[in-house]
Design a protein around this motif. Structure first.
Motif, PDB file in Angstrom:
ATOM      1  N   UNK A 210     -33.411  10.127   1.820  1.00 31.25           N
ATOM      2  CA  UNK A 210     -33.185  10.569   0.441  1.00 31.25           C
ATOM      3  C   UNK A 210     -33.503   9.416  -0.517  1.00 31.25           C
ATOM      4  N   UNK A 211     -34.337   9.680  -1.503  1.00 31.06           N
ATOM      5  CA  UNK A 211     -34.666   8.652  -2.500  1.00 31.06           C
ATOM      6  C   UNK A 211     -34.836   9.303  -3.865  1.00 31.06           C
ATOM      7  N   UNK A 212     -34.970   8.452  -4.868  1.00 32.99           N
ATOM      8  CA  UNK A 212     -35.062   8.957  -6.236  1.00 32.99           C
ATOM      9  C   UNK A 212     -36.316   8.419  -6.935  1.00 32.99           C
ATOM     10  N   UNK A 213     -36.822   9.231  -7.829  1.00 32.25           N
ATOM     11  CA  UNK A 213     -37.953   8.842  -8.662  1.00 32.25           C
ATOM     12  C   UNK A 213     -37.619   9.196 -10.122  1.00 32.25           C
ATOM     13  N   UNK A 214     -38.350   8.545 -11.040  1.00 33.99           N
ATOM     14  CA  UNK A 214     -38.157   8.795 -12.474  1.00 33.99           C
ATOM     15  C   UNK A 214     -39.450   9.356 -13.062  1.00 33.99           C
ATOM     16  N   UNK A 215     -39.347  10.511 -13.714  1.00 31.25           N
ATOM     17  CA  UNK A 215     -40.461  11.038 -14.502  1.00 31.25           C
ATOM     18  C   UNK A 215     -40.081  10.832 -15.964  1.00 31.25           C
ATOM     19  N   UNK A 216     -40.839   9.990 -16.642  1.00 29.43           N
ATOM     20  CA  UNK A 216     -40.482   9.579 -18.011  1.00 29.43           C
ATOM     21  C   UNK A 216     -41.495  10.182 -18.989  1.00 29.43           C
ATOM     22  N   UNK A 217     -40.974  10.908 -19.974  1.00 29.28           N
ATOM     23  CA  UNK A 217     -41.819  11.539 -20.990  1.00 29.28           C
ATOM     24  C   UNK A 217     -41.613  10.809 -22.304  1.00 29.28           C
ATOM     25  N   UNK A 218     -42.687  10.247 -22.850  1.00 25.69           N
ATOM     26  CA  UNK A 218     -42.624   9.535 -24.119  1.00 25.69           C
ATOM     27  C   UNK A 218     -43.357  10.357 -25.185  1.00 25.69           C
ATOM     28  N   UNK A 219     -42.604  10.823 -26.176  1.00 30.96           N
ATOM     29  CA  UNK A 219     -43.174  11.617 -27.277  1.00 30.96           C
ATOM     30  C   UNK A 219     -43.346  10.668 -28.458  1.00 30.96           C
ATOM     31  N   UNK A 220     -44.467   9.987 -28.524  1.00 32.87           N
ATOM     32  CA  UNK A 220     -44.673   8.933 -29.520  1.00 32.87           C
ATOM     33  C   UNK A 220     -46.048   9.035 -30.176  1.00 32.87           C
ATOM     34  N   UNK A 221     -46.404  10.221 -30.649  1.00 33.78           N
ATOM     35  CA  UNK A 221     -47.680  10.394 -31.331  1.00 33.78           C
ATOM     36  C   UNK A 221     -48.855  10.049 -30.448  1.00 33.78           C
ATOM     37  N   UNK A 222     -49.749   9.208 -30.944  1.00 38.10           N
ATOM     38  CA  UNK A 222     -50.953   8.868 -30.175  1.00 38.10           C
ATOM     39  C   UNK A 222     -50.635   7.999 -28.958  1.00 38.10           C
ATOM     40  N   UNK A 223     -49.418   7.444 -28.915  1.00 33.60           N
ATOM     41  CA  UNK A 223     -49.013   6.624 -27.766  1.00 33.60           C
ATOM     42  C   UNK A 223     -48.228   7.440 -26.735  1.00 33.60           C
ATOM     43  N   UNK A 224     -48.183   8.755 -26.873  1.00 31.94           N
ATOM     44  CA  UNK A 224     -47.427   9.599 -25.951  1.00 31.94           C
ATOM     45  C   UNK A 224     -47.976   9.470 -24.532  1.00 31.94           C
ATOM     46  N   UNK A 225     -47.060   9.599 -23.551  1.00 32.74           N
ATOM     47  CA  UNK A 225     -47.475   9.446 -22.162  1.00 32.74           C
ATOM     48  C   UNK A 225     -46.464  10.111 -21.244  1.00 32.74           C
ATOM     49  N   UNK A 226     -46.891  10.389 -20.018  1.00 35.67           N
ATOM     50  CA  UNK A 226     -46.003  10.871 -18.954  1.00 35.67           C
ATOM     51  C   UNK A 226     -46.134   9.866 -17.811  1.00 35.67           C
ATOM     52  N   UNK A 227     -45.030   9.180 -17.507  1.00 37.41           N
ATOM     53  CA  UNK A 227     -45.074   8.056 -16.571  1.00 37.41           C
ATOM     54  C   UNK A 227     -44.173   8.348 -15.372  1.00 37.41           C
ATOM     55  N   UNK A 228     -44.701   8.122 -14.189  1.00 32.24           N
ATOM     56  CA  UNK A 228     -43.971   8.374 -12.933  1.00 32.24           C
ATOM     57  C   UNK A 228     -43.608   7.023 -12.316  1.00 32.24           C
TER      58      UNK A 228
END
Length: 579
Positions: A113-131
């Motif tokens: 069992x392990x954990x991961x982070x899915x991070x959603x950044x809502x920052x206009x032109x700098x928006x990203x989805x980071x795993x």
């Protein structure tokens, strides 16, 4: 658009309520910068749309599915490998940042069992989805950001994940009065701007709302306010943001007629000129707002060709009208030449050969006039020359009077089509306007084997007194409403001397109350070129007094006995029916 930290806080709270302990059953990447996760939880199945599009970053729950590409992109395949079937154990927002973390628990290749982070950044032109891995290392992201692209932070596999603190903003949920006052007074800018540039998650709209609640002028720098006023501002600031801490959100969209102007997770009292519509879910707000805005944008793009046709014809007719008016002014002195001819015939026997002028009494005005003569012509020839000049200018005046009237009517008609294009909300509206322009000869008709019948209806409102009000969206609908739908005792409304819609109130033989008259007049003002005016003059009359002149353009009518009222164009309180 206030997609600020408060909206993100509302989203995080909503997602936590619905998705915690839910399992990710499907992962799709329908667009280059977009994910669609299907999550099954105890309360049901949900679709979570995550978009890192630079022009329109989004995050909300939706019922709409999207087709996926035949071959899944690499980022989508990576997520499927690691978290497909994983359980969402936590959803949180750091501070009031425009960031949401999804903590996902899953089994690795060894069954541990392990954990991961899915991070959603809502920052206009700098928006990203980071795993990221559990220890904060970036595994991959939907957008790679190298050192050449950003000197602040690299977003690449193997790098440590961190939130860049480029603006040195404070957390508004924990700030003290001393810190609040210090941040604001040290910035030589309007107090509203100093608020949203000093604290994370605060948008310009939210800053204006806080100033409005405090009753202070948002354009004055904070250092010009006394400590007591700053304390009052801080109190309102804290009270407003206490809703975020207590999760008492009020998702709302503010409409200007049918067009959404702004959305928020908390009420905006300074938007009093717009009609608020509350929703039970911030996801519904975001989906409704952007779907409606996209539709309006799409319609405006699709109407560009029609607007070009109308604008070109308008410019041509306005130039023609100006030329005709100038030529008409040149004929204003035509009667003078007729009088000159008559006076020469009357007093010409006194003119000696070779005379260049005749001084004579004008028996119409009892004044002496000096009439230029051609010395090589006889008096009779000079008189005939003036009569010929008079007749030529008379014919020119009569022809130009007709032409000016026709051109003015053409300009008025084209302006009405321009207003109809501004009103258009659907592709059927545009199709009807195109058909009208084709019938009027502005667009060449393309003959096809199958003729498509346009199904389109006028706008339908209900007054606060329960009367049905109908609004034509273009000239074809205006004619249909006024001359085929309305009956004699129905009331007809139109903006005075301005292009706009015909508005019909169905009376069913009942006398209308004043409130309905006012609401119908507001609709006539709103659906005209007077939209947005605080005062618009509206003519209204019983339909039986409205006539269609023979050969008149679509939408053109005449009426001689009417009432008028001056009113604003605010229709926020009038109920639109979805027919």
């Amino acid at each position: 658009m206030a997609f600020d930290g408060i909206v993100v806080a509302n989203l995080a709270y909503e997602l936590k309520e619905k998705l915690i302990n839910g399992r990710i059953s499907k992962i799709a990447q329908p667009e280059t910068d977009e994910l669609l996760l299907t999550v099954k939880s105890a309360s049901g199945q949900y679709r979570l749309l995550i978009s890192a599009d630079a022009s329109l970053p989004l995050l909300y729950l939706t019922d709409t599915n999207k087709p996926s590409p035949m071959t899944a992109p690499n980022f989508c395949m990576l997520l499927r490998k690691h978290i497909s079937g994983g359980r969402i154990v936590d959803i949180y927002q750091p501070g009031l940042e425009r960031i949401i973390h999804f903590t996902i628990e899953h089994l690795d290749e060894l069954g541990d069992l392990c954990r991961k982070e899915l991070i959603v950044e809502i920052m206009g032109k700098h928006s990203n989805i980071i795993f990221c891995s559990e220890d904060g290392k970036i595994i991959d992201s939907i957008k790679h950001v190298s050192a050449q692209m950003s000197s602040v932070r690299e977003v690449l596999p193997g790098r440590d994940y961190f939130v860049p603190d480029t603006m040195s903003k404070a957390d508004p949920l924990t700030v003290s009065f001393e810190e609040f006052s210090s941040h604001l007074t040290m910035k030589p800018m309007p107090v509203s701007k100093s608020i949203y540039t000093s604290f994370t998650g605060i948008s310009p709209v939210t800053a204006e709302e806080i100033c409005s609640l405090a009753g202070i002028d948002s354009s004055i720098p904070a250092k010009e306010y006394s400590e007591d006023l700053l304390l009052h501002l801080y109190t309102q600031f804290s009270i407003y943001l206490s809703a975020v801490k207590e999760h008492t959100f009020t998702p709302v969209i503010y409409f200007n007629g049918s067009e959404p102007k702004e959305f928020s997770a908390l009420p905006l009292s300074h938007f009093s000129n717009y009609m608020p519509k509350e929703f039970s879910s911030i996801s519904q707000v975001l989906e409704t707002y952007y779907a409606t805005r996209n539709q309006i944008t799409r319609i405006r793009q699709k109407s560009a060709d029609l607007r070009h046709v109308v604008q070109t014809a308008l410019e041509r007719n306005r130039k023609k009208y100006d030329l005709q008016i100038r030529q008409l002014k040149d004929t204003e002195g035509r009667d003078k030449y007729k009088v000159y001819g008559e006076l020469i015939n009357t007093y010409g026997y006194n003119v000696a050969p070779g005379e260049k002028r005749l001084e004579a009494l004008n028996y119409y005005t009892n004044e002496m006039v000096s009439i230029p003569l051609d010395p090589v012509r006889t008096p009779q020839e000079n008189a005939q020359r003036y009569f010929a000049k008079y007749n030529k200018q008379k014919r020119t005046f009569e022809a130009l009077t007709v032409l000016c009237k026709e051109t003015a009517e053409e300009i008025s008609y084209l302006e009405s089509v321009q207003t109809a294009l501004d009103i258009a909300l659907t592709e059927n509206d545009l199709a009807e306007i195109k058909e009208e322009l084709t019938n009027s000869g502005y667009i060449r008709r393309r003959y096809t084997k199958k003729k498509v019948k346009i199904k389109n209806k006028p706008l339908h409102y209900i007054s606060s007194d329960g009367f049905h009000i109908y609004v034509g969206k273009n000239n074809l609908q205006n004619d249909q409403l006024t001359f085929h739908f309305a009956v004699g005792n129905d009331w007809w409304f139109h903006a005075k001397q301005a292009p706009g819609s015909h508005v019909i109130v169905r009376t069913n033989g009942v006398e209308l109350p004043d409130t309905t008259f006012e609401e119908a007049a507001r609709l006539a003002a709103y659906y005209s070129s007077m939209r947005g005016s605080e005062k618009a003059e509206i003519d209204y009359v019983e339909k039986k007094q409205v006539k269609k002149p023979g050969g008149g353009k679509p939408g053109f009518v005449v009426y001689y006995t009417n009432y008028s009222m001056v009113i604003d164009s605010d229709i926020s309180q009038i109920q639109l029916c979805e027919d």
